[in-house]
Design a protein around this motif. Structure first.
Motif, PDB file in Angstrom:
ATOM      1  N   GLU A   1       0.829  -1.200   0.000  1.00 50.75           N
ATOM      2  CA  GLU A   1       0.000   0.000   0.000  1.00 50.75           C
ATOM      3  C   GLU A   1       0.866   1.253   0.000  1.00 50.75           C
ATOM      4  O   GLU A   1       1.955   1.260   0.559  1.00 50.75           O
ATOM      5  N   GLN A   2       0.316   2.311  -0.609  1.00 44.17           N
ATOM      6  CA  GLN A   2       0.944   3.621  -0.462  1.00 44.17           C
ATOM      7  C   GLN A   2      -0.136   4.686  -0.538  1.00 44.17           C
ATOM      8  O   GLN A   2      -1.236   4.456  -1.037  1.00 44.17           O
ATOM      9  N   GLU A   3       0.182   5.850  -0.039  1.00 42.70           N
ATOM     10  CA  GLU A   3      -0.776   6.948  -0.057  1.00 42.70           C
ATOM     11  C   GLU A   3      -0.967   7.439  -1.491  1.00 42.70           C
ATOM     12  O   GLU A   3      -0.059   7.320  -2.324  1.00 42.70           O
ATOM     13  N   PRO A   4      -2.150   7.998  -1.805  1.00 42.14           N
ATOM     14  CA  PRO A   4      -2.351   8.576  -3.138  1.00 42.14           C
ATOM     15  C   PRO A   4      -1.270   9.600  -3.448  1.00 42.14           C
ATOM     16  O   PRO A   4      -0.782  10.297  -2.560  1.00 42.14           O
ATOM     17  N   LYS A   5      -0.917   9.693  -4.732  1.00 41.37           N
ATOM     18  CA  LYS A   5       0.246  10.512  -5.097  1.00 41.37           C
ATOM     19  C   LYS A   5      -0.004  12.019  -5.020  1.00 41.37           C
ATOM     20  O   LYS A   5       0.938  12.793  -4.894  1.00 41.37           O
ATOM     21  N   THR A   6      -1.267  12.459  -5.108  1.00 39.49           N
ATOM     22  CA  THR A   6      -1.556  13.895  -4.996  1.00 39.49           C
ATOM     23  C   THR A   6      -2.741  14.102  -4.057  1.00 39.49           C
ATOM     24  O   THR A   6      -3.500  13.175  -3.771  1.00 39.49           O
ATOM     25  N   GLU A   7      -2.908  15.334  -3.600  1.00 31.62           N
ATOM     26  CA  GLU A   7      -4.024  15.670  -2.715  1.00 31.62           C
ATOM     27  C   GLU A   7      -5.366  15.435  -3.418  1.00 31.62           C
ATOM     28  O   GLU A   7      -6.342  15.023  -2.795  1.00 31.62           O
ATOM     29  N   ASN A   8      -5.402  15.702  -4.728  1.00 30.51           N
ATOM     30  CA  ASN A   8      -6.646  15.519  -5.473  1.00 30.51           C
ATOM     31  C   ASN A   8      -7.039  14.054  -5.599  1.00 30.51           C
ATOM     32  O   ASN A   8      -8.202  13.742  -5.877  1.00 30.51           O
ATOM     33  N   SER A   9      -6.058  13.156  -5.421  1.00 29.36           N
ATOM     34  CA  SER A   9      -6.359  11.730  -5.522  1.00 29.36           C
ATOM     35  C   SER A   9      -7.211  11.262  -4.348  1.00 29.36           C
ATOM     36  O   SER A   9      -7.943  10.270  -4.460  1.00 29.36           O
ATOM     37  N   TYR A  10      -7.089  11.947  -3.208  1.00 32.59           N
ATOM     38  CA  TYR A  10      -7.999  11.670  -2.091  1.00 32.59           C
ATOM     39  C   TYR A  10      -9.365  12.234  -2.485  1.00 32.59           C
ATOM     40  O   TYR A  10      -9.510  13.447  -2.691  1.00 32.59           O
ATOM     41  N   ARG A  11     -10.371  11.392  -2.571  1.00 34.09           N
ATOM     42  CA  ARG A  11     -11.659  11.880  -3.040  1.00 34.09           C
ATOM     43  C   ARG A  11     -12.782  10.927  -2.643  1.00 34.09           C
ATOM     44  O   ARG A  11     -12.540   9.767  -2.292  1.00 34.09           O
ATOM     45  N   THR A  12     -13.999  11.419  -2.734  1.00 36.79           N
ATOM     46  CA  THR A  12     -15.194  10.616  -2.496  1.00 36.79           C
ATOM     47  C   THR A  12     -15.961  10.508  -3.810  1.00 36.79           C
ATOM     48  O   THR A  12     -16.206  11.522  -4.468  1.00 36.79           O
ATOM     49  N   VAL A  13     -16.311   9.283  -4.180  1.00 40.26           N
ATOM     50  CA  VAL A  13     -16.952   9.029  -5.471  1.00 40.26           C
ATOM     51  C   VAL A  13     -18.286   8.314  -5.247  1.00 40.26           C
ATOM     52  O   VAL A  13     -18.327   7.305  -4.524  1.00 40.26           O
ATOM     53  N   PRO A  14     -19.349   8.805  -5.848  1.00 37.39           N
ATOM     54  CA  PRO A  14     -20.645   8.118  -5.715  1.00 37.39           C
ATOM     55  C   PRO A  14     -20.653   6.804  -6.501  1.00 37.39           C
ATOM     56  O   PRO A  14     -20.051   6.705  -7.571  1.00 37.39           O
ATOM     57  N   ILE A  15     -21.343   5.809  -5.960  1.00 43.01           N
ATOM     58  CA  ILE A  15     -21.482   4.518  -6.627  1.00 43.01           C
ATOM     59  C   ILE A  15     -22.901   4.432  -7.195  1.00 43.01           C
ATOM     60  O   ILE A  15     -23.870   4.597  -6.450  1.00 43.01           O
ATOM     61  N   PRO A  16     -23.048   4.218  -8.498  1.00 43.20           N
ATOM     62  CA  PRO A  16     -24.395   4.097  -9.077  1.00 43.20           C
ATOM     63  C   PRO A  16     -25.221   3.039  -8.342  1.00 43.20           C
ATOM     64  O   PRO A  16     -24.678   2.022  -7.908  1.00 43.20           O
TER      65      PRO A  16
END
Length: 395
Positions: free
Chosen positions: A254-269
């Protein structure tokens, strides 16, 4: 005024070169004559910085007790393992190591004494690589990595100029082709993967736009079952890890996302979320069955191997190719696994979702990356618009 200690160096103005200069003694040759190292700069401060940085690199490696004994390859290796490795992530180090091993070590420029490397050496080498079929992209990567290496050599006074900054390379010919599924292909894809062991992973990829590493890093704790969303908090990577002796071992971690924008919340259909609930129930049943027969490592992963450990990032793309074969797509028209992510973005644009919203959902670090997809999608829209106009005027 006290004298400088031995090796501390002096800084003075050198009229012949119209700059400041410093010199320090770095050793003696076979006859006992002192070997001196010179540093040049427009200001005393610049000269001192070069001299101080040089001292941080001492003692020189055993294979190069004199600066002039460095070849391009031996300096690149020393710089990479002793200096650069401390400042970059393992994945970046792997790229540098690959460039060194494949294009610097044992190459026609690798054996050139560092201080003798000139522009024509680099230009000839790059031209030869291009003539032998290497892409412009690869040659640019070589030059970029070597330029960073030689920047350190120039900063320390090992070379007078970094000629990587002066080479001329042809422009890359980028195909303006958007590798995505059409709506018809997407519908067929969903039909073909029914019952496939990676059906849920494929569906999540095309309905959320997550990268392969992000999908494999998803945990059930990242799912908000009330809001029907997922949170991207990590990524799974598989790469070589090097020890100090140069030995390498392939590891998945595991590793942390490479940019701040990679941390995000995405809706699931909703339809996909319903399938995810069913998938979770099946996974729980599988856990109980495996635990009664074998050891199961419960990492809370949504997508994992049979015993709960990380799935190799190479595995889903491999099976994705077989799925495309079953869809009847010719091999030369296959899209990459990353194309599922672009397909997701394309469907959003086709529904007139604003680019800024798509950027947030995709986790792009720059809006330009999102707009590049948008521009290509709009190309097909322009054709559709022209056809509509044609229908109007065909009276």
């Amino acid at each position: 005024m006290s004298r400088r200690a031995k090796g501390e160096g002096t800084i003075y103005y050198r009229e012949s070169r119209n700059c400041y200069c410093s010199e320090i003694t770095i050793g003696t040759d076979n006859t006992g004559k002192r070997i001196k190292k010179y540093f040049y700069g427009k200001t005393k401060k610049e000269v001192k910085e070069k001299m101080d940085t040089y001292k941080l690199l001492n003692p020189l490696p055993a294979a190069a007790t004199e600066i002039n004994e460095y070849t391009v390859a031996s300096w690149f290796k020393y710089w990479l393992w002793n200096i650069k490795k401390r400042d970059i992530k393992p994945k970046s180090f792997e790229r540098y190591e690959g460039i060194y091993r494949n294009y610097i070590e044992g190459s026609e420029i690798g054996n050139i004494p560092l201080y003798k490397l000139k522009l024509n050496n680099l230009q000839s080498y790059y031209n030869r690589l291009l003539d032998n079929g290497k892409t412009v992209s690869i040659v640019k990567q070589i030059n970029t990595k070597l330029k960073t290496c030689l920047d350190a050599a120039e900063k320390n006074g090992y070379i007078e100029k970094n000629y990587c900054k002066l080479v001329e390379l042809p422009k890359e010919k980028k195909e303006n082709k958007l590798e995505v599924f059409t709506i018809e292909q997407q519908e067929k894809f969903i039909e073909v993967i029914k019952g496939h062991k990676l059906e849920m992973l494929f569906l999540m990829a095309i309905s959320t736009g997550l990268r392969i590493g992000e999908l494999l890093g998803l945990k059930w704790s990242d799912i908000d079952f009330d809001k029907h969303t997922l949170s991207v908090n990590r990524s799974i990577q598989r790469r070589y890890i090097f020890d100090n002796e140069g030995n390498k071992k392939l590891e998945t971690f595991e590793q942390e996302p490479k940019t701040e924008n990679s941390y995000r919340t995405v809706p699931i259909p909703q339809s996909i979320f319903n399938k995810l609930i069913e998938y979770k129930q099946l996974q729980e049943e599988h856990k109980k069955e495996i635990k009664s027969l074998h050891y199961y490592n419960d990492n809370d992963l949504i997508f994992c191997n049979e015993v709960g450990n990380y799935m190799s990032p190479n595995y889903p793309p491999k099976l994705f190719k077989t799925v495309q074969n079953k869809m009847g797509i010719p091999k030369d028209e296959h899209i990459k696994f990353h194309g599922l992510r672009k397909t997701y973005a394309t469907r959003l644009f086709e529904k007139n979702i604003p680019p800024k919203t798509v950027q947030i959902l995709m986790g792009h670090s720059k809006i330009e990356i999102t707009l590049d997809i948008y521009t290509q999608v709009m190309e097909s829209k322009k054709i559709e618009a022209a056809n509509e106009l044609d229908n109007i005027f065909s009276v």
